[in-house]
Motif scaffolding. Structure first.
Motif, mmCIF file in Angstrom:
data_model
loop_
_atom_site.group_PDB
_atom_site.id
_atom_site.type_symbol
_atom_site.label_atom_id
_atom_site.label_comp_id
_atom_site.label_asym_id
_atom_site.label_seq_id
_atom_site.Cartn_x
_atom_site.Cartn_y
_atom_site.Cartn_z
ATOM 1 N N CYS A 1 0.875 -1.237 0.235
ATOM 2 C CA CYS A 1 -0.225 -0.171 -0.085
ATOM 3 C C CYS A 1 0.921 1.341 -0.113
ATOM 4 C CB CYS A 1 -0.851 -0.057 1.029
ATOM 5 S SG CYS A 1 -2.195 -1.292 1.095
ATOM 6 N N SER B 1 -3.701 3.553 -3.534
ATOM 7 C CA SER B 1 -4.036 3.538 -1.781
ATOM 8 C C SER B 1 -4.695 4.786 -1.620
ATOM 9 C CB SER B 1 -2.645 3.951 -1.520
ATOM 10 O OG SER B 1 -2.825 3.589 0.003
ATOM 11 N N GLY B 2 -5.806 4.371 -0.861
ATOM 12 C CA GLY B 2 -6.980 5.317 -0.467
ATOM 13 C C GLY B 2 -8.172 5.379 -1.375
ATOM 14 N N GLN C 1 -8.320 -2.517 -0.081
ATOM 15 C CA GLN C 1 -7.750 -1.712 1.347
ATOM 16 C C GLN C 1 -9.320 -1.251 2.115
ATOM 17 O OE1 GLN C 1 -6.218 2.173 0.714
ATOM 18 N NE2 GLN C 1 -4.207 1.316 1.339
ATOM 19 N N ALA C 2 -10.098 -0.674 1.409
ATOM 20 C CA ALA C 2 -11.220 -0.230 1.937
ATOM 21 C C ALA C 2 -11.975 -1.240 2.680
ATOM 22 C CB ALA C 2 -11.877 0.693 1.211
ATOM 23 N N ALA D 1 -10.881 -3.978 3.778
ATOM 24 C CA ALA D 1 -9.984 -4.679 4.736
ATOM 25 C C ALA D 1 -10.296 -3.512 6.018
ATOM 26 C CB ALA D 1 -8.723 -4.715 4.339
ATOM 27 N N TYR D 2 -10.192 -2.125 5.618
ATOM 28 C CA TYR D 2 -10.509 -1.103 6.675
ATOM 29 C C TYR D 2 -11.763 -1.415 7.504
ATOM 30 C CZ TYR D 2 -6.669 1.656 4.961
ATOM 31 O OH TYR D 2 -5.494 2.263 4.592
#
Lengths: 244, 179
Positions: free
Chosen positions: A99, A105-106, A111-112, A114-115
């Motif tokens: 990342c 990223s972002g 990723q999102a 996973a957040y």
């Protein structure tokens, strides 16, 4: 008049129409079910299993399971999110998802999600596979390190662009994204940056060139608010307002 | 003094950014040293870990010295924490895992631009590089993970205060990020 058919999800009554999947009915009602390979614009694929929900005691993928009258669906619970987190962790260790060094990223759905599920670490042992980067096309770069095999580009190129630029080859852990051209490189294929396939990648595998950090890190879609609020649920809600 | 929480920190294969982020809690350091004191850390230059309640590890495992330091910390810290992307998943240094180690060394010390007197360093005092860079949970048991490149001072502060006060650690959405 018939009364509308409904199922129950996390204590809420969700209306649906015959043939509608659980995830699409939930989305229309403004309820977020985590997902990666699903995109309401395309035929469901059911491969990432991140949209797994508990339906009457059985774990099923909400994107392929038709909604049915009276179903009891558990979506946002600790056990279901734990299961999703394990799936996400496997996706992270199977590829090379760095990342801090990724332009996506972002604004990355992997990723999102996973957040959203509270993933703090990969848990499993990393594979560190060796994969190529294809920068042969003037407008787009493909980083196979980040591909999660969701087949959204395959579906977009086949069903919308009518080009069949992408396909998945191999089986099991050998599965990989391949490109339909004589050399196997994107620059020699029919791909164009205006294609639908150019804009559906949920991760940083298919990236437009020349605009990497135009939107700074910290100001991207999922940087301040979770995907359950600003993801496609937000678009579905906006659509509702527009219609109503 | 004896009742204070003892915190040890170590940098492995990282960039020191996580330690900078720890310092970035600014005047809250004064609140921290009311309840905690530092065992070995690059911040006080004590070289060997004594006995600590909390060990904070920055960086992944890239060489034999990293392995030794990490195991030493595991033996002497009650709670061991992976701090930052490199400790959590290898991070940027693990991008060398895409290449053979010999190719990396030759690129740096033999074929690189501007290299004079080309040779791969082999002094016995230099720790041997591992074939691959590993996240620290692949070497020892880790109790907590704090992702981020680096984790923000606020997330480090949230983590330390909730852990020291014995509460379950939970973060606001904006305090957890992988970049």
């Amino acid at each position: 008049m018939n009364t509308r058919k409904t199922f129950r999800m996390d204590g809420r009554t969700i209306p649906f129409e015959d043939g509608q999947s659980i995830i699409d009915a939930a989305l229309a009602a403004g309820e977020y079910i985590p997902h990666l390979c699903h995109n309401p614009e395309f035929t469901p694929h059911g491969s990432c299993r991140v949209c797994t929900v508990d339906v009457d005691g059985r774990m099923v993928s909400a994107c392929t399971q038709p909604a049915a009258e009276g179903q009891q669906v558990v979506n946002n619970s600790d056990p279901v999110n734990h299961y999703r987190r394990r799936l996400l962790q496997m996706l992270f260790v199977e590829g090379n998802h760095v990342c801090p060094g990724c332009e996506k990223s972002g604004a990355c759905q992997l990723q999102a999600v996973a957040y959203y599920t509270g993933m703090l670490a990969p848990h499993f042992t990393h594979f560190f596979p060796r994969r190529e980067v294809d920068a042969s096309h003037p407008d787009t770069v493909i980083d196979f390190n980040r591909c999660i095999l969701c087949e959204l580009c395959v579906r977009a190129s086949r069903d919308v662009d009518g080009k069949n630029v992408f396909s998945i080859s191999g089986r099991g852990i050998q599965s990989r994204l391949i490109i339909n051209s004589n050399t196997g490189r994107l620059g020699d294929s029919d791909y164009d940056r205006a294609d639908k396939a150019a804009s559906v990648c949920p991760v940083g595998a298919i990236l437009p060139k020349h605009q990497g950090y135009e939107v700074p890190i910290g100001e991207r879609l999922y940087d301040q608010r979770p995907i359950s609020v600003v993801g496609d649920v937000a678009q579905a809600k906006q659509g509702d307002n527009g219609d109503g | 003094m004896a009742d204070k929480i003892r915190i040890a920190t170590a940098p492995l294969a990282g960039c020191f950014g996580c330690h900078m982020s720890l310092l970035d809690i600014d005047e809250r350091l004064l609140d921290l040293i009311e309840v905690a004191e530092f065992d070995c850390s690059p911040l006080n230059d004590f070289k060997r870990v004594g006995s600590a309640d909390i060990g904070l590890i920055e960086g992944g495992v890239a060489n034999t010295e990293n392995v030794e330091t990490l195991r030493d910390f595991r033996r002497h810290c009650r709670i061991l924490v992976a701090v930052g992307a490199c400790a959590v998943n290898g991070g940027i240094p693990a991008m060398r895992n895409q290449f053979d180690l010999r190719d990396c060394l030759e690129e740096s010390y033999v074929n690189g631009i501007g290299v004079e007197n080309p040779m791969i360093p082999n002094d016995p005092e230099i720790p041997l590089l591992l074939d691959k860079v590993h996240p620290i949970h692949e070497v020892v048991k880790i109790d907590y993970f704090l992702p981020g490149c680096p984790p923000s001072a606020d997330s480090i502060w949230t983590f330390l205060t909730e852990l020291i006060e014995g509460r379950p650690v939970s973060f606001p959405y904006t305090q957890i990020h992988y970049d």
